[in-house]
Design a protein around this motif. Structure first.
Motif: not given
Ligand code: DP6
Length: 403
Positions: A356-369
């Protein structure tokens, strides 16, 4: 017994998953046999993410039955362990161990002692129904060791049920029904598979582990109190659940996510209403649990149809179901409203499958911000640390041997 008189040891190792109910079991009609007031339906969780692994050994050198849970010795004197082990010993058969050639007769099992070592692959303190996986695994592994064959379908589940009611459902994979049964001896109170896990291959499950936890009322005593004091519980068991079970079976057979989602949320909410109707009232959900309900309800409302469904057991953790195609969007909403606590790694905050992280394209904390605000979400507040972590998983197989 041993061919040349030397010490020997014979063992088996198996794994059994946790399960989460979508139509809840709450209340017994027989405390000793653990017979429920109503039938229930659950989904078995992928054992790679949430399971117990148990090794049971026997040797003429052992002088007592002993159990180690997560590296700590635990007493086997409680009634539940005693009845599971008695039921198993009564059904033991003559076995020949292929590896060692040791022959153990039905008679020998009456005297041979067991050493049971069980470990969970998830933190027990998180309150994630470890007893269901644990008892299912113990019963399954001992049955394998003792060569037990079921004399009627579901017999093994009647033994797991004596350990903990919900454990009977963990023997099977996919969606499972625990039939309440009618008989006084409990022989028809068994777990039956409803749908294999691969029939729901596109279902994803996100468990939100809530961080601040108070001491909770155990399921066993909570349901006793509800049986004694909640009129709503008796109404629910008699009038509501039988209809819901039929509707849920229909939704599952049609693979109808929308009906599945509505029934799942309604049943969780009614279960928690019976807790509130208990005297004194029992509060399993907390503010974080209610924020998660709000998140899912807002999302479903804004899309005009169920995108996800939530359910809560006897604790504040949320279990959210979502079709695979919407899994990234769910994680987006959860990470937006519940960003990881300061200083935590992404890989410790989102555990289990990384799909699901991959589907969202997130691989580091900064991406969440930099996640955009979902249209229906309230403005992000700066409160951190309300969730300890998230587990991304899916439906999985039931109990199985490891060797
Ligand atoms: C809220 O199976 O833990 O998770 O039979 O007394 O051991 P005992 O209770 P337990 O109760 C589970 C309650 C529940 C709902 C469910 O799993 O159906």
């Amino acid at each position: 017994m041993g061919t040349d008189g030397s010490a020997w040891i014979v063992s088996r190792t198996a794994r059994a998953p946790s399960n989460i109910a979508v139509i809840k079991y709450w209340g017994k009609r027989d405390e000793d046999l653990i017979l429920p007031l109503n039938s229930s339906i659950s989904v078995t969780l992928d054992p790679n993410d949430l399971s117990a692994t148990t090794t049971v050994s026997t040797s003429p050198d052992f002088d007592a039955d002993r159990l180690w849970l997560n590296d700590k010795e635990v007493s086997l004197s409680s009634h539940r362990y005693v009845s599971c082990l008695k039921e198993l010993r009564d059904r033991a058969t003559d076995v020949k161990d292929e590896k060692t050639g040791i022959v153990i007769t039905k008679e020998d099992w009456k005297h041979l002692k067991l050493h049971i070592v069980s470990k969970n692959n998830f933190p027990t303190a998180a309150g994630l129904a470890s007893s269901a996986a644990g008892f299912a695994c113990l019963v399954f592994t001992v049955a394998e060791l003792m060569g037990i064959k079921e004399s009627f379908p579901g017999e093994l589940s009647t033994i797991a049920r004596r350990g903990s009611g919900s454990a009977c459902r963990s023997l099977h994979g996919g969606f499972v029904k625990w039939e309440m049964g009618k008989r006084a001896d409990g022989k028809d109170s068994i777990a039956v598979p409803l749908a294999e896990h691969h029939e729901w291959d596109d279902l994803r499950i996100v468990i939100c582990v809530v961080s601040s936890r108070q001491k909770e009322v155990s399921s066993t005593s909570g349901m006793q109190e509800s049986v004694q004091t909640s009129p709503l519980l008796h109404y629910r068991a008699k009038e509501v659940v039988p209809k819901r079970i039929t509707e849920m079976e229909e939704a599952l057979s049609k693979r109808d996510f929308s009906s599945f989602a509505k029934l799942t949320c309604a049943d969780s909410n009614q279960f928690h209403a019976t807790c509130l109707d208990t005297s004194p009232p029992i509060f399993y959900m907390n503010d974080t649990s209610r924020r998660i309900i709000g998140l899912v309800e807002r999302w479903n409302k804004s899309e005009g149809s169920p995108q996800a469904a939530y359910t809560f057991d006897a604790g504040p953790n949320a279990v959210i179901f979502v079709p695979q195609k919407s899994g990234g969007a769910l994680l987006h909403r959860l990470l937006y409203e519940f960003p990881p606590p300061e200083g935590m790694n992404l890989s410790s905050y989102v555990v289990g499958s990384t799909e699901l992280l991959e589907a969202l394209g997130i691989d580091k904390l900064e991406d969440i911000r930099s996640l955009e605000r979902p249209i229906e979400s309230p403005k992000r507040d700066e409160g951190h640390g309300e969730l300890a972590y998230l587990i991304c998983t899916r439906p999985g197989n039931g109990a199985s041997l490891c060797e």
